[in-house]
Design an enzyme around this catalytic site. Structure first.
Site, PDB file in Angstrom:
ATOM      1  N   GLU A 217      -4.818   9.225   8.516  1.00 43.56           N
ATOM      2  CA  GLU A 217      -5.509   8.614   6.998  1.00 43.56           C
ATOM      3  C   GLU A 217      -6.265   9.929   6.316  1.00 43.56           C
ATOM      4  O   GLU A 217      -7.341  10.205   6.948  1.00 43.56           O
ATOM      5  CB  GLU A 217      -6.335   7.657   7.259  1.00 43.56           C
ATOM      6  CG  GLU A 217      -5.904   6.408   7.781  1.00 43.56           C
ATOM      7  CD  GLU A 217      -4.734   5.798   6.969  1.00 43.56           C
ATOM      8  OE1 GLU A 217      -4.624   6.087   5.740  1.00 43.56           O
ATOM      9  OE2 GLU A 217      -3.907   5.098   7.529  1.00 43.56           O
ATOM     10  N   CYS A 251     -12.479   9.153  -0.009  1.00 46.70           N
ATOM     11  CA  CYS A 251     -10.749   9.363  -0.012  1.00 46.70           C
ATOM     12  C   CYS A 251     -10.102   9.058  -1.048  1.00 46.70           C
ATOM     13  O   CYS A 251      -9.145   9.581  -1.546  1.00 46.70           O
ATOM     14  CB  CYS A 251     -10.299   9.320   1.176  1.00 46.70           C
ATOM     15  SG  CYS A 251     -10.160   7.601   1.658  1.00 46.70           S
TER      16      CYS A 251
END
Length: 508
Positions: A217, A251
């Site tokens: 991720e 993110c």
């Protein structure tokens, strides 16, 4: 609370103990998994204030953002897993052709084994515990490696996990980059990593030595594409919220804006008003505005600001002692600008001007696939055009960040923004092996003689029809009856072409 690094000499014994627990089926029963998930929920419920306090010390993050962005999500994930685990883990019987109607073909879901989860510093609770919930649900034994950067939060989590969860199945190890590299020398059955693409490549390289599957991720530069017909006041509110939440250290934060010049001018007028509405005249004094995690990240962001050739039209105020960078808007940024080279991961918002939507899409396509794209427009046709002509891990229309709050949507990137996805059932799937199971009863032997040598033309015809028939089993009774009839005919009545033909037509 001081974070104590784990002695690397202990790694081998810790991993051996976890493997032994897995081999002895400690985590196999669903009742055990649910009990541990309830304990994790209890950990979060009973220690909210302590966790929020630790995150405030590390990031000066307001409690509301920690509750919204971390604790509440993990609690919800835990409850969802407890409620749905029985259904997730049930064998799945698959559709088969007529030749296998009595074979009981199904998929058995089994835990991957002993797995490693490496967390990230920007959301140290969520990005460690969300995949952990999936691993517990799947029945794995787990090594958790929190980020060493938010040391107060990692120390708190280490203490609480050892107190609330079974140490025979789940262990926390702490350390920096050297200790993590040492840990990666061991073989795991799956590695789940959240963080930068640079480190992701290292993780993948080390995992490849053991042929260990990985979930990465990562991040990237997620663009906000603003069309001419967008509602600018609403766009400004949503983008500023997304960019200042956790001080931009998210993110999936919108990384930059790409739009036509008229839109840039409208945003430049609206952004200062929204920032003042949210954070007051002086954001440095606002209790609702976080700080940069450490001086290393502060210096990186400050250097970006110093090197940009764009115009700082709002903000640009920094205080290294306080790790403070004000919400900063930079207009007229070019594609070769310092702010456009790497993910910003901070409260700096560059705006890049293009001639039209097509130029914007062409630019986005020329870069690495982002973790998210945020198109803003009143036109469904425009939105569809953006979707049809870009790639991304996710797309949120007329908003940002909120895709991460929906457990039924896969969360993950593509290419440089990640590999694999999780959240909800997908977190369970990440740490689960789908084991194919097929059962051929002994009494079948008379009926499958056609597959053995010596091969004959008659046997070829029977095999071809049985294995390549278009019949897909419309009901259990019909499937069993059809299989019995056809196998009986195949064995006893190969000369009765009329009867075989009738049955073939009936089940096709």
């Amino acid at each position: 609370m001081q974070l104590t690094y784990t002695n690397t000499a202990e790694y081998s014994q810790i991993i051996d103990d976890l493997r032994k627990s897995f081999t002895n089926n400690l985590t196999k029963s669903l009742s055990y998994r649910k009990r541990q998930l309830r304990q994790l929920y209890k950990l979060l419920e009973e220690n909210e204030d302590e966790i929020c306090d630790a995150l405030y010390k590390d990031l000066r993050r307001p409690k509301t953002e920690t509750m919204i962005g971390e604790i509440s999500w993990c609690k919800k994930e835990s409850l969802d897993a407890i409620e749905n685990l029985d259904g997730w883990s049930k064998p799945e019987y698959v559709k088969v052709g007529i030749a296998h109607a009595l074979n009981g073909c199904h998929i058995r879901r089994e835990p991957a084994g002993t797995v490693l989860i490496i967390g990230a510093w920007n959301y140290p609770v969520l990005l460690l515990l969300a995949p952990f919930i999936g691993a517990i649900s799947a029945g794995c034994t787990v090594i958790l490696k929190p980020s060493e950067v938010p040391d107060n939060t990692s120390a708190t989590l280490t203490k609480l996990i050892s107190k609330y969860l079974d140490q025979n199945a789940y262990r926390v190890v702490n350390g920096g980059s050297e200790e993590t590299m040492e840990l990666l020398q061991f073989r795991f059955d799956h590695i789940f990593y959240t963080g930068s693409g640079r480190v992701g490549k290292i993780i993948m390289t080390e995992a490849a030595k053991h042929l260990t599957p990985v979930t990465l991720e990562l991040g990237g530069k997620s663009p906000a594409i603003i069309a001419k017909d967008a509602d600018i006041p609403i766009v400004a509110r949503r983008l500023i919220w997304g960019k200042t939440f956790n001080c931009g250290q998210t993110c999936v934060a919108p990384d930059y804006i790409i739009c036509e010049r008229s839109v840039q001018e409208a945003l430049i007028k609206e952004f200062p008003r929204v920032i003042k509405e949210f954070l007051g005249e002086n954001p440095q004094k606002s209790k609702d505005y976080s700080r940069i995690i450490n001086q290393k990240q502060f210096d990186r962001l400050n250097n970006m600001l110093k090197k940009t050739s764009g115009k700082i039209i709002y903000g640009g105020i920094t205080d290294r002692d306080e790790l403070y960078i004000s919400p900063t808007i930079v207009s007229d940024v070019t594609e070769d600008d310092e702010l456009m080279q790497h993910e910003i991961f901070g409260p700096i918002f560059p705006i890049m001007v293009v001639n039209d939507l097509e130029e914007a899409l062409e630019f986005v396509r020329s870069r690495d696939i982002p973790l998210a794209i945020y198109p803003f427009s009143r036109s469904d046709k425009t939105i569809q055009h953006v979707l049809d002509n870009t790639r991304s891990g996710a797309t949120v229309i007329n908003d940002c960040l909120m895709q991460a709050s929906v457990m039924t949507l896969p969360f993950g990137g593509q290419g440089h923004s990640g590999m694999g996805s999780y959240r909800g059932k997908r977190s369970y799937d990440v740490f689960t092996h789908e084991r194919s199971v097929m059962n051929t009863p002994y009494f079948f032997e008379k009926f499958i003689g056609f597959r053995y040598p010596p091969y004959t033309q008659r046997n070829d015809k029977i095999a071809n029809w049985l294995f390549f028939s278009r019949w897909k089993g419309r009901s259990l009774f019909r499937g069993v009856l059809g299989a019995v009839i056809v196998l009986f005919l195949a064995y006893y009545s190969h000369k009765s072409e009329k009867l075989v033909g009738y049955v073939r037509n009936y089940f096709s």
